[in-house]
Design a protein around this motif. Structure first.
Motif, short mmCIF file in Angstrom:
data_model
loop_
_atom_site.label_atom_id
_atom_site.label_comp_id
_atom_site.label_asym_id
_atom_site.label_seq_id
_atom_site.Cartn_x
_atom_site.Cartn_y
_atom_site.Cartn_z
N GLY A 120 -23.64 -2.76 -5.55
CA GLY A 120 -22.72 -1.76 -5.71
C GLY A 120 -23.40 -0.88 -6.69
N THR A 121 -24.64 -0.58 -6.66
CA THR A 121 -25.48 0.63 -7.48
C THR A 121 -26.47 1.26 -6.64
N VAL A 122 -26.80 2.42 -7.41
CA VAL A 122 -28.07 2.84 -6.57
C VAL A 122 -28.84 3.55 -7.86
N GLU A 123 -30.34 3.74 -7.65
CA GLU A 123 -30.94 4.31 -8.49
C GLU A 123 -31.24 5.68 -8.32
N VAL A 124 -30.81 6.65 -9.43
CA VAL A 124 -30.90 8.03 -9.39
C VAL A 124 -31.79 8.63 -10.31
N THR A 152 -29.11 4.17 -13.26
CA THR A 152 -28.39 3.27 -12.23
C THR A 152 -26.80 3.59 -12.26
N LEU A 153 -26.52 4.04 -10.98
CA LEU A 153 -25.10 4.79 -11.11
C LEU A 153 -24.28 3.85 -10.00
N PRO A 154 -22.85 3.69 -10.40
CA PRO A 154 -21.83 2.87 -9.40
C PRO A 154 -21.92 3.85 -7.87
N LEU A 155 -22.17 2.93 -6.73
CA LEU A 155 -21.98 3.63 -5.69
C LEU A 155 -20.80 4.15 -5.11
N ALA A 156 -19.64 3.50 -5.76
CA ALA A 156 -18.37 3.96 -5.39
C ALA A 156 -18.17 5.18 -5.98
N ASP A 157 -18.66 5.82 -7.07
CA ASP A 157 -18.50 7.11 -7.42
C ASP A 157 -19.70 8.00 -7.26
N ILE A 158 -20.49 7.50 -6.54
CA ILE A 158 -21.78 8.42 -6.23
C ILE A 158 -21.83 9.85 -6.04
#
Length: 491
Positions: free
Chosen positions: A371-375, A385-391
């Motif tokens: 549930g995360t992505v690297e930005v 690393t940010l939550p995918l749900a609020d990307i």
């Protein structure tokens, strides 16, 4: 890729030229002194053009188009303007070619096809436009006339540099006519404010607004207003100009109008313009040794998504990335997915860093499962690393933060490279030790201005509008001075 870029600290000029080419913005052409603007570079210019065009239309201006060629008799009608541009003009003398009888397969200029009157390839369009305005303006009801033109111009340059100085370049030129001097001055000042707003809010470039000295004034103008930006090597760049023409062109081309009382008066004019030189300002004000740093508002690609996958995973990964991509696009954010299978992720990261894409998202199956992505943000190179749900919300806010940070960083640079001096010796020392804007008293004479230029290569960039009156003495001659002016070495 970007690792081989020259360092700014070692050779700023070479760094700039190489960056323009390697980032895919522009390249030299087969025509000496002219450039080819490549798709990525032109996409930035299109964003600039679209934004400025909207700003012009909101202030009541309309677009038109006028000929590329100006008959010599029209060009020389306003003597100061003609003299000012004479050495930069390209001239058409013949209208046809023919087969060369002495060289089979070659062509030559037909000696019998000489034009009755030479045509100047426009270096600026005042002459052709004001000769047209004579037919458009008869009464006060026809005023104000607020016209803008998007065009190319030719100014024959011997020493060229991509975007900053080329023989042919793209620009816009506004040309307006008014019933009174007060209206024309107000128009000149209004367009200066439009340019300053665009420079600061879109390019992220803080500018000094001011008036040019008589020596630096546009040929044929009574006053030239300008915005001046500071590049990372401490040199100033004139980023836009707005000219109060008085009645000079109206008298040269006999543009008169019947006022409300029935009498005839000459109209009052302005002209104003910015060019692809703004591309050079954007590059030099923000970029670093790894490549471009683009303000999000002008970046052709605001977010690049790099899928990290193993063989056979790409289709499933793309399907899972799709909602994130669509969410960003629906928010008005331009997105590119780099799913090339010919390059490794590290190569892609370096390439998009070189091209200045503001935000990079790296995402693999493990990230999505967690549930995360690297930005990564381009301006500070910070990774998070940010939550995918609020990307979508996170990236949208990040783009706003990057735009503001780029401006604030350039502003801090300008503040630390603006020095007030009182003596000529201090002036010369600062130019070498802390190059940038040097604010000093000047006696107002062209002779002193020319001496400073010859001895230091610094010019008066502007008499700043926000600089208060201050009694003092000229740093060179000791004569009285009423206010300080901004000096710098410049492009």
């Amino acid at each position: 890729m970007s690792k081989s870029l020259p360092k700014r600290s070692e050779d700023y000029s070479l760094w700039y030229n190489e960056l323009v080419k390697r980032a895919g913005l522009a390249e030299n052409s087969a025509v000496r002194g002219c450039m080819v603007i490549k798709p990525y570079g032109y996409a930035i210019w299109e964003k600039m053009q679209r934004t400025l065009d909207d700003m012009f239309k909101r202030t009541g201006h309309q677009n038109a188009y006028f000929p590329l060629f100006v008959p010599k008799s029209l060009f020389e009608a306003e003597e100061q303007n003609a003299e000012g541009f004479a050495k930069e003009c390209a001239v058409v003398t013949h209208y046809r070619l023919q087969t060369d009888p002495d060289k089979p397969g070659k062509l030559r200029v037909d000696p019998n096809a000489k034009l009755e009157e030479e045509l100047i390839v426009r270096p600026t369009s005042e002459a052709i436009i004001w000769s047209t305005y004579k037919n458009w303006i008869q009464s006060y009801r026809d005023l104000p006339l607020l016209i803008n033109q998007w065009a190319n111009v030719v100014r024959w340059e011997m020493r060229t540099r991509l975007f900053l100085r080329t023989a042919e370049f793209l620009w816009q030129e506004g040309h307006t006519a008014h019933a009174t001097a007060e209206e024309a001055v107000a128009e000149t000042r209004q367009m200066l404010e439009v340019y300053a707003q665009f420079a600061e809010e879109w390019i992220g470039l803080p500018v000094v607004k001011g008036v040019k000295s008589a020596n630096e004034r546009f040929a044929g103008a009574l006053d030239t207003y300008c915005i001046e930006g500071l590049m990372q090597d401490g040199k100033a760049l004139q980023a836009g100009t707005s000219h109060f023409l008085g009645q000079n062109f109206a008298k040269a081309f006999d543009v008169q109008f019947a006022n409300k009382e029935g009498g005839l008066e000459y109209v009052w004019g302005t002209s104003w313009g910015v060019s692809t030189r703004l591309m050079g300002a954007l590059i030099m004000a923000h970029s670093d040794d790894e490549g471009l740093v683009l303000p999000p508002k002008l970046a052709p690609i605001q977010v690049v998504i790099v899928p990290i996958y193993k063989t056979g995973q790409l289709d499933e990964l793309m399907e899972r990335i799709w909602p994130m991509q669509m969410g960003l696009i629906q928010r008005g954010i331009s997105v590119k997915i780099d799913d090339r299978d010919t390059e490794r992720p590290g190569f892609k990261f370096a390439e998009w860093e070189l091209k200045g894409v503001p935000v990079r998202i790296a995402v693999g199956m493990r990230d999505l499962d967690g549930g995360t992505v690297e930005v990564a943000r381009r301006d500070t190179k910070e990774k998070m690393t940010l939550p995918l749900a609020d990307i979508v919300n996170s990236v949208d806010q990040l783009l706003t933060d990057i735009q503001q940070n780029i401006y604030q960083r350039a502003l801090r640079f300008r503040e630390t490279h603006t020095t007030r001096v009182d003596s000529y010796e201090e002036f010369k020392q600062v130019l070498d030790s802390n190059p940038g804007f040097v604010v000093a008293h000047w006696d107002g004479t062209p002779e002193t201005e020319e001496r400073i230029k010859e001895e230091t290569k610094a010019t008066i960039r502007c008499i700043a509008l926000n600089e208060p009156d201050e009694d003092g003495v000229c740093m060179v001659t000791g004569k009285p001075s009423k206010r300080r002016v901004y000096f710098a070495r410049a492009y």
